[in-house]
Design a protein around this motif. Sequence first.
Motif, mmCIF file in Angstrom:
data_model
loop_
_atom_site.group_PDB
_atom_site.id
_atom_site.type_symbol
_atom_site.label_atom_id
_atom_site.label_comp_id
_atom_site.label_asym_id
_atom_site.label_seq_id
_atom_site.Cartn_x
_atom_site.Cartn_y
_atom_site.Cartn_z
ATOM 1 N N TYR A 49 10.383 9.081 11.267
ATOM 2 C CA TYR A 49 9.752 8.228 10.260
ATOM 3 C C TYR A 49 10.495 8.370 8.953
ATOM 4 C CZ TYR A 49 7.343 12.502 8.735
ATOM 5 O OH TYR A 49 7.056 13.765 8.304
ATOM 6 N N SER A 50 10.375 7.363 8.109
ATOM 7 C CA SER A 50 10.993 7.354 6.778
ATOM 8 C C SER A 50 9.910 7.190 5.728
ATOM 9 C CB SER A 50 11.985 6.198 6.643
ATOM 10 O OG SER A 50 13.033 6.347 7.558
ATOM 11 N N SER A 51 10.033 7.967 4.657
ATOM 12 C CA SER A 51 9.071 7.876 3.559
ATOM 13 C C SER A 51 9.588 6.924 2.494
ATOM 14 C CB SER A 51 8.834 9.250 2.948
ATOM 15 O OG SER A 51 10.014 9.708 2.315
ATOM 16 N N LYS A 52 8.722 6.590 1.556
ATOM 17 C CA LYS A 52 9.098 5.691 0.466
ATOM 18 C C LYS A 52 10.250 6.273 -0.352
ATOM 19 C CE LYS A 52 7.283 2.953 -3.319
ATOM 20 N NZ LYS A 52 7.725 1.666 -2.849
ATOM 21 N N SER A 53 10.331 7.602 -0.437
ATOM 22 C CA SER A 53 11.401 8.246 -1.208
ATOM 23 C C SER A 53 12.746 8.183 -0.489
ATOM 24 C CB SER A 53 11.038 9.702 -1.490
ATOM 25 O OG SER A 53 11.021 10.446 -0.280
ATOM 26 N N GLY A 54 12.752 7.701 0.775
ATOM 27 C CA GLY A 54 13.997 7.596 1.525
ATOM 28 C C GLY A 54 14.261 8.764 2.445
ATOM 29 N N ARG B 221 0.817 -1.221 0.000
ATOM 30 C CA ARG B 221 0.000 0.000 0.000
ATOM 31 C C ARG B 221 0.848 1.267 0.000
ATOM 32 N NH1 ARG B 221 -4.680 -1.561 4.416
ATOM 33 N NH2 ARG B 221 -5.411 -3.430 3.346
ATOM 34 N N VAL B 222 2.141 1.131 0.197
ATOM 35 C CA VAL B 222 3.049 2.276 0.187
ATOM 36 C C VAL B 222 3.433 2.519 -1.269
ATOM 37 C CG1 VAL B 222 5.230 3.201 1.054
ATOM 38 C CG2 VAL B 222 3.893 1.657 2.480
ATOM 39 N N ILE B 223 2.742 3.453 -1.906
ATOM 40 C CA ILE B 223 2.896 3.670 -3.338
ATOM 41 C C ILE B 223 3.540 5.023 -3.638
ATOM 42 C CG2 ILE B 223 1.637 3.898 -5.521
ATOM 43 C CD1 ILE B 223 -0.501 2.024 -4.207
ATOM 44 N N ASP B 224 3.023 6.085 -3.021
ATOM 45 C CA ASP B 224 3.497 7.441 -3.278
ATOM 46 C C ASP B 224 4.822 7.678 -2.568
ATOM 47 O OD1 ASP B 224 2.694 10.121 -4.423
ATOM 48 O OD2 ASP B 224 3.060 10.662 -2.321
ATOM 49 N N SER B 225 5.651 8.541 -3.125
ATOM 50 C CA SER B 225 6.966 8.818 -2.532
ATOM 51 C C SER B 225 6.854 9.470 -1.156
ATOM 52 C CB SER B 225 7.787 9.710 -3.457
ATOM 53 O OG SER B 225 7.161 10.967 -3.629
ATOM 54 N N ALA B 226 5.703 10.105 -0.855
ATOM 55 C CA ALA B 226 5.507 10.743 0.448
ATOM 56 C C ALA B 226 4.910 9.793 1.490
ATOM 57 C CB ALA B 226 4.619 11.970 0.305
ATOM 58 N N ASP B 227 4.520 8.579 1.092
ATOM 59 C CA ASP B 227 3.950 7.608 2.028
ATOM 60 C C ASP B 227 4.990 7.160 3.040
ATOM 61 O OD1 ASP B 227 1.561 7.732 0.651
ATOM 62 O OD2 ASP B 227 1.819 5.809 -0.372
#
Length: 62
Positions: free
Chosen positions: A50-55, A29-35
Motif C-alpha cells: 500500500y502507499s500512503s498520502k506521504s508517498g 477523504r485522504v487528508i493525513d500523510s499516514a492515510d
Amino acid sequence: MPAQSPHKIELNGKLFPGCFKVNHRYPERVIDSADIETVYWTAKYGLTGYSSKSGETWVIRK
C-alpha cells in the motif's frame, strides 16, 4: 467500479505479476500523510502493498 485487469507492477524494487492497483474511492477523504491512498493486491499474496498520502510504500517480503 469497473473490473480491472491485473498488471505487472514494480514496488520498492520488487516485481509483482498479476497485481491489481486499487486507488481510494474517495480521494478527498485522504487528508493525513499516514492515510492510505493506494492498495496493491495479488491472488498469490492477497494484500501485497500500500502507499500512503506521504508517498511511503509498504510491500510484503516475498
